[in-house]
Motif scaffolding. Structure first.
Motif, mmCIF file in Angstrom:
data_model
loop_
_atom_site.group_PDB
_atom_site.id
_atom_site.type_symbol
_atom_site.label_atom_id
_atom_site.label_comp_id
_atom_site.label_asym_id
_atom_site.label_seq_id
_atom_site.Cartn_x
_atom_site.Cartn_y
_atom_site.Cartn_z
ATOM 1 N N GLY A 420 -39.132 -46.711 8.767
ATOM 2 C CA GLY A 420 -40.426 -47.090 9.320
ATOM 3 C C GLY A 420 -41.616 -46.567 8.556
ATOM 4 N N SER A 421 -41.403 -45.977 7.399
ATOM 5 C CA SER A 421 -42.518 -45.433 6.608
ATOM 6 C C SER A 421 -42.699 -46.231 5.324
ATOM 7 C CB SER A 421 -42.253 -43.961 6.269
ATOM 8 O OG SER A 421 -41.005 -43.837 5.584
ATOM 9 N N PHE A 422 -42.526 -47.538 5.431
ATOM 10 C CA PHE A 422 -42.608 -48.393 4.255
ATOM 11 C C PHE A 422 -43.984 -48.318 3.605
ATOM 12 C CE2 PHE A 422 -43.658 -52.454 2.318
ATOM 13 C CZ PHE A 422 -42.628 -52.583 1.419
ATOM 14 N N ASN A 423 -45.033 -48.422 4.414
ATOM 15 C CA ASN A 423 -46.378 -48.443 3.857
ATOM 16 C C ASN A 423 -46.751 -47.119 3.199
ATOM 17 O OD1 ASN A 423 -46.820 -51.078 4.663
ATOM 18 N ND2 ASN A 423 -47.544 -50.461 6.704
ATOM 19 N N SER A 424 -46.221 -46.011 3.741
ATOM 20 C CA SER A 424 -46.572 -44.719 3.175
ATOM 21 C C SER A 424 -45.941 -44.521 1.808
ATOM 22 C CB SER A 424 -46.114 -43.597 4.119
ATOM 23 O OG SER A 424 -44.698 -43.603 4.226
ATOM 24 N N GLU A 451 -48.936 -62.888 7.619
ATOM 25 C CA GLU A 451 -49.131 -61.827 8.608
ATOM 26 C C GLU A 451 -48.689 -60.480 8.035
ATOM 27 O OE1 GLU A 451 -47.303 -62.680 12.299
ATOM 28 O OE2 GLU A 451 -48.279 -64.631 12.565
ATOM 29 N N GLU A 452 -49.054 -59.415 8.711
ATOM 30 C CA GLU A 452 -48.658 -58.082 8.295
ATOM 31 C C GLU A 452 -47.139 -57.932 8.355
ATOM 32 O OE1 GLU A 452 -50.489 -55.653 7.157
ATOM 33 O OE2 GLU A 452 -52.397 -56.728 7.327
ATOM 34 N N GLU A 453 -46.616 -57.073 7.477
ATOM 35 C CA GLU A 453 -45.167 -56.911 7.406
ATOM 36 C C GLU A 453 -44.610 -56.318 8.703
ATOM 37 O OE1 GLU A 453 -43.549 -55.088 4.020
ATOM 38 O OE2 GLU A 453 -44.540 -56.396 2.578
ATOM 39 N N ASP A 454 -45.362 -55.440 9.354
ATOM 40 C CA ASP A 454 -44.882 -54.887 10.616
ATOM 41 C C ASP A 454 -44.707 -55.983 11.659
ATOM 42 O OD1 ASP A 454 -44.844 -52.392 9.514
ATOM 43 O OD2 ASP A 454 -46.813 -51.813 10.275
ATOM 44 N N SER A 455 -45.615 -56.962 11.667
ATOM 45 C CA SER A 455 -45.506 -58.076 12.610
ATOM 46 C C SER A 455 -44.294 -58.948 12.286
ATOM 47 C CB SER A 455 -46.777 -58.923 12.571
ATOM 48 O OG SER A 455 -47.903 -58.152 12.922
#
Length: 566
Positions: A420-424, A451-455
């Motif tokens: 869950g820390s892909f963006n970091s 859309e955003e990757e989390d979405s």
């Protein structure tokens, strides 16, 4: 007039004799003086060594058929007309170059390349080796077409050491383009003779240095890494085929479909085709349809004289092997690898008694050529300017950059996405790296694009819950399914029996139920594909099996597009 002519002439009779003696003495004296004069001239004449030391300009022969010549440029007249004619003939293939005149250098370099091309056209690698290895020619370099022809001549003859020497001594970097290098490597021989595959690898390293890659050093490094690997694999397979021919009894080879013996050859419908008429196959039953181990269309084969059902000697194989490609399996039709050698084809098809041959399966040249072409397209994409998008055969620039980047952080990126820390972790690699491309979240529906990757990942979880594809899986299998249906590329690893095939069937079932497009499943193993077909059919999916029927399990032939015997 009669003075002294009679007896008793006294002193008057001795005068003429004295005159003759004086004349003879004068002649002898003149002769001695002439000899002394000649000796003095010979002594004063400079020796060959003295003449060579005074030479200010040297005319160097750069052909394979002539020797080094020297001429004194001191303005003196040549002593021999024959020497003038010889120098005139030598000047046709050589140029005087003193190291300062650029025009003379260009003339000499052109003559050097002409001599090299002549040696290539005459299929004389030894003359080419002598020409390029001459220290007097070390200042010259081969031009682009001549270098390609020279490399092909050396590679076909399996003279990798000579090719390596030419690339190091008379070749400038970035001389060839990627397509020329592909053609050179495509001519790798099936018979290495006494050469080493490791020497071939060294030659490939130097050949890549002599190749111009417009995408820079990254493309060069990728091409070298891929091509060197597939070339070594091909040469290893070729060596195994050679050892098989030289060690196995023909009956065993015929039984496994890797050899046809006692065959006569005749010309086919086309000028370049050779039809094989098999003779008595040592009493072995040959089915009309061979399995995948037999000789198939596209296979590379050798044509060798047949002298009995015994292993071929290495010496005879090196001397007589002719490579050909199978264009049709039943009846067996061949096309010579050297398509331009009409004399060889005429000799092979001679119907004279005793002209019988054996046909042996060799290494997979078709697969090697396809991999070679793919590596070239990725490392040096073709120019598609002015080509319609429909006819464009070129990988996307993003994919090319990602493949050639050889980024080592893919594990970190994938782990970051899982945790869950892909963006970091995004800042640790470039936006065009392999890891970045593989870890991108790809929406299954067009309405979610942008859309955003989390979405996108949240929608994927909901879709998985809806299709129920996570039921019955353990935690690691659930994670693998979730990542596979979301990320652009996912690698699932595990020991035998850990459920990799079950995970693959779950993934395909989810895609089949959520997408309006067909799903393609491929593998390098027919057994693996058959397992997927069986699993998908049990899951209720509509399955179509592609491939040769003889390579498919009998109970799965009902899913095969091509039926046996059709």
């Amino acid at each position: 007039g009669n003075v002294g002519s009679g007896p008793g002439g006294g002193s008057g009779g001795g005068a003429p004799a004295d005159a003759r003696v004086a004349i003879l003495a004068q002649q002898e004296k003149a002769r001695k003086q002439e000899e002394e004069r000649k000796k003095e001239q010979e002594v004063s004449k400079p020796t060959v060594a003295e003449q060579m030391s005074k030479v200010d300009k040297v005319e160097v022969s750069i052909t394979s058929s002539t020797t080094t010549k020297a001429r004194v440029k001191d303005g003196t007249k040549d002593a021999d007309d024959d020497d003038k004619k010889k120098r005139k003939n030598i000047a046709k293939d050589s140029r005087t170059y003193d190291g300062t005149n650029s025009q003379q250098f260009l003339h000499a370099q052109r003559a050097f390349n002409r001599s090299a091309r002549t040696a290539c056209e005459q299929s004389d690698p030894s003359a080419l080796i002598a020409l390029c290895g001459d220290p007097l020619n070390s200042s010259f370099v081969l031009d682009q077409p001549t270098l390609e022809a020279a490399m092909k001549a050396f590679v076909v003859a399996a003279q990798f050491e000579a090719a390596l020497k030419v690339l190091k001594t008379v070749t400038r970097s970035d001389t060839l383009d990627a397509l020329q290098t592909e053609r050179i490597l495509a001519s790798l021989p099936q018979n290495l003779r006494n050469s080493s595959a490791f020497t071939a690898a060294d030659m490939i390293n130097q050949l890549c240095i002599a190749t111009n890659f417009k995408n820079g050093q990254t493309a060069r490094a990728y091409f070298l890494r891929i091509v060197r690997g597939i070339a070594l694999e091909f040469l290893e397979e070729a060596t195994s085929a050679r050892d098989r021919i030289c060690s196995a009894h023909c009956e065993r080879l015929v039984r496994t479909g890797q050899c046809v013996v006692d065959a006569q050859l005749r010309r086919g419908r086309r000028e370049t085709e050779i039809v094989v008429n098999p003779g008595h196959q040592l009493g072995v039953f040959i089915p009309e349809i061979m399995d995948s181990r037999g000789i198939q269309a596209g296979d590379a084969v050798s044509i060798l004289p047949y002298a009995g059902p015994y292993p071929m000697s290495a010496e005879s194989l090196d001397r007589n092997m002719v490579e050909a490609t199978v264009t049709n399996a039943s009846p067996l039709v061949l096309r010579l690898h050297d398509k331009t050698n009409r004399q060889l084809q005429k000799m092979l098809c001679d119907p004279a008694p005793g002209n019988v041959y054996r046909i042996d399966k060799l290494a997979n040249r078709m697969g090697f050529n396809r991999q070679l072409e793919a590596a070239r397209i990725v490392a040096a994409p073709p120019d598609t300017s002015g080509v319609s998008k429909k006819d464009m055969q070129k990988p996307s620039g993003e994919l090319i950059t990602a493949i050639t980047a050889m980024d080592e952080n893919i594990d970190n990126i994938m782990l970051g996405a899982v945790n869950g820390s892909f963006n970091s972790r995004r800042e640790n690699v470039g936006t065009t790296s392999t890891a970045e491309l593989c870890a991108q979240a790809v929406p299954m529906e067009a309405r979610h694009e942008g859309e955003e990757e989390d979405s996108i990942r949240a929608y994927s979880r909901l879709a998985l819950d809806k299709t129920g594809q996570l039921e019955g899986l353990n935690s690691s299998q659930r994670l693998a399914v979730h990542q596979a249906v979301t990320n652009r590329l996912t690698l699932v690893q595990g020991p035998p029996g850990t459920g990799k095939t079950a995970v693959a069937i779950k993934i395909m079932s989810h895609w089949a139920k959520t997408s309006n497009s067909p799903v393609l499943a491929t593998s390098d193993s027919n057994i693996a594909v058959d397992n997927l077909v069986e699993g998908c059919a049990k899951a209720g999916l509509s399955v179509v099996r592609l491939g040769r029927p003889e390579a498919i399990r009998p109970e799965l032939l009902k899913y095969c597009v091509d039926k046996p015997g059709s």
